[in-house]
Structures are given as C-alpha cells and as structure tokens.
Write a protein that holds these residues in place. Structure first.
Motif, short mmCIF file in Angstrom:
data_model
loop_
_atom_site.label_atom_id
_atom_site.label_comp_id
_atom_site.label_asym_id
_atom_site.label_seq_id
_atom_site.Cartn_x
_atom_site.Cartn_y
_atom_site.Cartn_z
N ASP A 62 7.31 1.90 6.33
CA ASP A 62 7.87 2.98 5.51
C ASP A 62 8.87 2.44 4.51
N THR A 78 0.35 2.67 10.34
CA THR A 78 -0.40 3.43 9.34
C THR A 78 -1.76 3.84 9.85
N HIS A 114 8.07 0.18 -2.86
CA HIS A 114 7.00 0.21 -3.87
C HIS A 114 7.26 1.31 -4.89
N TRP A 115 7.61 2.50 -4.39
CA TRP A 115 7.87 3.62 -5.31
C TRP A 115 9.11 3.35 -6.16
N ARG A 121 7.15 0.62 1.66
CA ARG A 121 6.45 1.48 0.69
C ARG A 121 7.41 2.36 -0.11
N GLU A 128 -0.22 -5.42 -1.24
CA GLU A 128 0.71 -5.42 -0.10
C GLU A 128 0.26 -6.38 1.00
N TYR A 155 7.58 8.71 -1.56
CA TYR A 155 6.80 8.08 -0.49
C TYR A 155 6.43 9.06 0.60
N GLU A 162 0.60 -1.83 -6.14
CA GLU A 162 1.45 -2.44 -5.11
C GLU A 162 0.80 -2.32 -3.73
N LEU A 163 0.17 -1.21 -3.46
CA LEU A 163 -0.52 -1.04 -2.17
C LEU A 163 -1.63 -2.07 -2.01
N LYS A 212 2.77 10.18 1.72
CA LYS A 212 2.29 9.92 3.07
C LYS A 212 1.85 11.21 3.76
#
Length: 248
Positions: free
Chosen positions: A72, A140, A78-79, A75, A61, A100, A57-58, A104
C-alpha cells in the motif's frame, strides 16, 4: 500412443477467470473524477497523464517486502510521484493516499466471477483437481481471491509472491504438482499470458497449455512460445477437454 487422462487443471487468475483489466479501467475513471476536483486548473490531458503514469509505475513495479514498506505504501508513492511529475506538485499530503485507496477499493468492487465461469468451475471441479496459480504480491492477490469468493472452488491456491520464484519458473509448478499429488503430464495450464502461463507450463512439462487470447483474434508473436490451444474465453475449456477424452 497411450493417452493418460487429464487429472488436473491449473488456472491463472487475472484476465483469465476475472476481468482485472476492465476493473482497473473503472477504478482509473473513479480516480480521474477525484483528481479533477482536487487539481483545480489542470485539464483533462494532465489528469489523463497522471493516471497513465501510475499505470506505467504498476507495470514497472518490483515489490520487495524486505525494504520495509507495505505494498500500500509503495503504491501511494506511485500516485504521489505521478501527480508531482505531471502537475508540478501534490497540493496535499493526503491526495496520493486518497487516489490509491479509491483506486484499490473501486477495482476490488468490480472484480467478480461471472455466473457462467462460476458454473464452469463447479462442473470441472466435480471431475478434475483444480488449482489457482497467480503471480503477484501476496496481499494484493489474496485480496482479489477474497473479493471474488473463489477459495472453495479450488483444491489449492498458489500465489507467486509467497514463493522464491513465480511463473514461468519450474519450481512453482513443481510445488503445484506436489500439492495436487499429480504429475506434469496429468495437467493442463490455462492462462492469458504467453510469457508466464504458457511458457511456464511448457517449461514444467504439462500435458497441454491453453492461451486465453483476450484480443479476440490473431496469433501469438513469432518470438513467443506457441500454446497447444488458443481460445478467446475460458468458457471454451470443455471443448479442449473433450478433445483429450476422444483420444483416451
């Protein structure tokens, strides 16, 4: 041919100056431990698949701040999707958020400039203008810069997410040249990505492109742009600069 001296060096950040991939592996291990205690009845294979799905997914993205979600929130999503698609359901609304923020925090804690690279940048900064040019979402990438404490080592820091276009587009390189007050032929571009760093430097007409081959061997694929120099660590940059000086 008359050779002008190199005046500036443009550095990529991730997997060029800092080991983002290695930090990511440690962070995933931390999340795996959390998932094992939270997803009772799911084996190692399922946990591994959840983490692999998140990493996929990352890679896919495409963050758009105009959609109203923060990076945030995206993501965490995503999890949540990774857990649901591989475990059948997410047992608590907070698990995806826990995953997440653990990922991070763990990744940022692992990021650092090695003492050798720190010394190299300080030495180069006494002779050349240095600019950090990194693609990625603004928050990020800025968090990474703060985490490794490298702001004062560069004359300028340019984050792709803060501009209309990122590497390999010429516009962001032109912005960098303007910030430094240099011409493309005054600059060397250093990075680990053939598609963004080397191709971008080539597109922008820099003096030379330097590819950090993190695979420690081999050659660029036939379909890729060819770097002027290939090295396995940024610590070899002085040898390339010495080669330029010998021609001047």
């Amino acid at each position: 041919m008359e050779y002008k001296p190199v005046r500036a060096i443009l550095f990529d950040l991730d997997n060029t100056l800092i080991d983002t991939a290695g930090a990511g592996r440690v962070a995933i291990q931390q999340v795996s431990r959390l998932l094992k205690t939270s997803l009772v009845g799911h084996g190692d294979a399922a946990i591994s698949q959840i983490c692999d799905t998140f990493k996929e997914e990352l890679l896919r993205e495409r963050f758009d701040p105009t959609e109203g979600k923060s990076i945030d929130e995206v993501r965490v999503g995503h999890w949540e999707e990774s857990i649901r698609s591989n475990a059948g359901s997410c047992p608590s609304s907070s698990l995806a958020s826990e995953c997440y923020y653990l990922w991070k925090r763990s990744r940022l804690e692992q990021l650092s400039l090695s003492p050798e690279i720190l010394r190299l940048l300080k030495k180069l900064g006494s002779r050349y203008k240095l600019l950090l040019l990194t693609n990625g979402e603004t928050r990020t990438q800025r968090e990474k810069v703060v985490a490794v404490g490298c702001e004062e080592l560069f004359d300028a820091i340019v984050v792709g997410g803060e501009h209309a276009e990122e590497k390999p587009c010429v516009s962001i390189f032109t912005h960098c040249f303007t910030l430094l007050g240099v011409e493309p032929q005054d600059c060397v571009m250093v990075g680990d990505s053939l598609d963004t760093d080397v191709q971008g430097g080539f597109n922008a007409g820099v003096r030379a492109t330097v590819w950090i081959n993190n695979n420690k061997g081999g050659f660029p694929p036939d379909c890729a742009v060819k770097p002027d120099y290939t090295i396995t660590t940024v610590l070899d940059i002085p040898n390339i600069l010495s080669d330029f000086e010998a021609r001047e």
